[in-house]
Design a protein around this motif. Structure first.
Motif, PDB file in Angstrom:
ATOM      1  N   LEU A  91      16.219  23.933 -91.811  1.00 56.28           N
ATOM      2  CA  LEU A  91      16.517  22.524 -91.557  1.00 56.28           C
ATOM      3  C   LEU A  91      16.619  22.249 -90.061  1.00 56.28           C
ATOM      4  O   LEU A  91      16.168  21.199 -89.580  1.00 56.28           O
ATOM      5  CB  LEU A  91      17.822  22.132 -92.257  1.00 56.28           C
ATOM      6  N   LEU A 180       9.905  22.542 -96.688  1.00 57.37           N
ATOM      7  CA  LEU A 180      10.329  21.298 -96.031  1.00 57.37           C
ATOM      8  C   LEU A 180       9.143  20.550 -95.441  1.00 57.37           C
ATOM      9  O   LEU A 180       9.080  19.314 -95.496  1.00 57.37           O
ATOM     10  CB  LEU A 180      11.339  21.616 -94.922  1.00 57.37           C
ATOM     11  N   ILE A 183       7.174  18.333 -97.889  1.00 58.90           N
ATOM     12  CA  ILE A 183       7.751  17.088 -98.405  1.00 58.90           C
ATOM     13  C   ILE A 183       7.054  15.922 -97.724  1.00 58.90           C
ATOM     14  O   ILE A 183       7.036  15.840 -96.486  1.00 58.90           O
ATOM     15  CB  ILE A 183       9.268  17.037 -98.140  1.00 58.90           C
ATOM     16  N   ARG A 188      10.535  10.569 -96.905  1.00 58.88           N
ATOM     17  CA  ARG A 188      11.590  10.546 -95.892  1.00 58.88           C
ATOM     18  C   ARG A 188      11.800   9.130 -95.363  1.00 58.88           C
ATOM     19  O   ARG A 188      12.937   8.672 -95.211  1.00 58.88           O
ATOM     20  CB  ARG A 188      11.224  11.475 -94.731  1.00 58.88           C
ATOM     21  N   ARG A 201      20.780  12.233 -97.765  1.00 60.79           N
ATOM     22  CA  ARG A 201      19.338  12.495 -97.851  1.00 60.79           C
ATOM     23  C   ARG A 201      19.093  13.944 -98.252  1.00 60.79           C
ATOM     24  O   ARG A 201      18.214  14.232 -99.064  1.00 60.79           O
ATOM     25  CB  ARG A 201      18.672  12.215 -96.511  1.00 60.79           C
ATOM     26  N   PHE A 202      19.868  14.868 -97.678  1.00 64.49           N
ATOM     27  CA  PHE A 202      19.687  16.280 -98.015  1.00 64.49           C
ATOM     28  C   PHE A 202      19.980  16.529 -99.487  1.00 64.49           C
ATOM     29  O   PHE A 202      19.211  17.205-100.177  1.00 64.49           O
ATOM     30  CB  PHE A 202      20.599  17.144 -97.145  1.00 64.49           C
ATOM     31  N   THR A 206      16.065  15.912-100.222  1.00 63.95           N
ATOM     32  CA  THR A 206      15.502  17.183 -99.761  1.00 63.95           C
ATOM     33  C   THR A 206      15.704  18.295-100.775  1.00 63.95           C
ATOM     34  O   THR A 206      14.760  19.011-101.143  1.00 63.95           O
ATOM     35  CB  THR A 206      16.132  17.583 -98.417  1.00 63.95           C
TER      36      THR A 206
END
Length: 290
Positions: A91, A180, A183, A188, A201-202, A206
């Motif tokens: 991340l 990641l 995505i 996003r 959001r995570f 995510t």
């Protein structure tokens, strides 16, 4: 989309070389180990049929079950340590940073260092007389906390597992980083427009998008924890008093030190069996949360 017979044949032909290699280097050795596990054999003299005697003697051996317990400890510590740490660094690196390639290379470096070198480095860290760990405790005037880290029944496996974590977290970091980057950016942007930022959001965007990636890393973590050998063998050789012994060291000792290849083959089959059971249990646990 339907797959025609010609497409299926083309796919099969394309996969055939890899399939042949997999059968030759994975399935055939497993089948041979299973066969040898029913014999007493020292590698030189004639084999004698032993039936289930090798398995019975292994399952009655307390040292083997200590190895199983230590493998389970490595598995749990790997799952709760390596995977979150790998995801955390992925991340951090999944953004525009100055010197990003340098950070990625530095964090991935432990993965490509030989396990023997890693073991020697951490042996110096844990050294009782001149180790970094006890040296730091001495500087902090915490001399009562100094330990024989690798020789302690209480701290031996934890010390080894920290080394194992340090060596391998970069492998999972790369896998998570690839997940990641797959995505879609549109998701996003849409989540940002809806007010989902930071932790929200995570957690809601995510993490669900990384579900398949997490499952892949979980399988790798479980299987690797049951195959760990060289790191522990160089650091402690399973000692003292088998406190850090795992199933692979137990297999090596019986097969090569004691020249009992039948018993060693039986241990290898049990390692495979325990790995499959652990992966299946993880599959059941994760499927309940779907």
């Amino acid at each position: 989309m339907t797959i025609t017979k010609r497409m299926a044949l083309t796919i099969f032909i394309g996969m055939l070389p890899a399939l042949i290699i997999y059968i030759g280097f994975a399935m055939v050795p497993i089948a041979m180990s299973f066969y040898y596990s029913f014999f007493n054999w020292d590698g030189l003299s004639d084999m004698t049929f032993a039936g289930w005697d090798n398995y019975n003697s292994i399952l009655k051996d307390d040292i083997f079950w200590k190895g199983v317990k230590n493998n389970l400890f490595m598995m749990v510590s790997g799952i709760v340590g390596q995977l979150p740490l790998g995801l955390f660094f992925a991340l951090l690196l999944n953004r525009s940073l100055r010197g990003l390639k340098i950070y990625r290379s530095a964090l991935f470096l432990p993965v490509i260092i030989s396990a023997v070198i890693v073991s020697m480095i951490w042996n110096m860290v844990y050294s009782t007389e001149s180790g970094l760990m006890n040296g730091i405790l001495g500087l902090l005037h915490l001399d009562s906390w100094k330990q024989n880290w690798l020789g302690s029944e209480r701290w031996g496996m934890l010390s080894v597992s920290i080394t194992y974590l340090w060596q391998n977290y970069g492998f999972y970091m790369v896998i998570f980083l690839a997940g990641l980057q797959n995505i879609p950016e549109e998701i996003r942007e849409a989540s940002a427009m809806d007010g989902a930022t930071g932790w929200r959001r995570f957690w809601h965007i995510t993490l669900p998008m990384l579900k398949e990636t997490i499952w892949v890393t979980l399988i790798f973590s479980i299987s690797n924890s049951f195959r760990v050998f060289d790191l522990i063998y160089v650091m402690t050789a399973g000692g003292p008093a088998h406190n850090t012994e795992v199933m692979t060291i137990y297999m090596y000792t019986n097969a090569f030190n004691n020249m009992n290849f039948g018993l060693g083959s039986a241990v290898s089959i049990l390692i495979l069996l325990f790995s499959l059971i652990a992966i299946y249990a993880a599959k059941l646990a994760t499927s309940r949360n779907d």
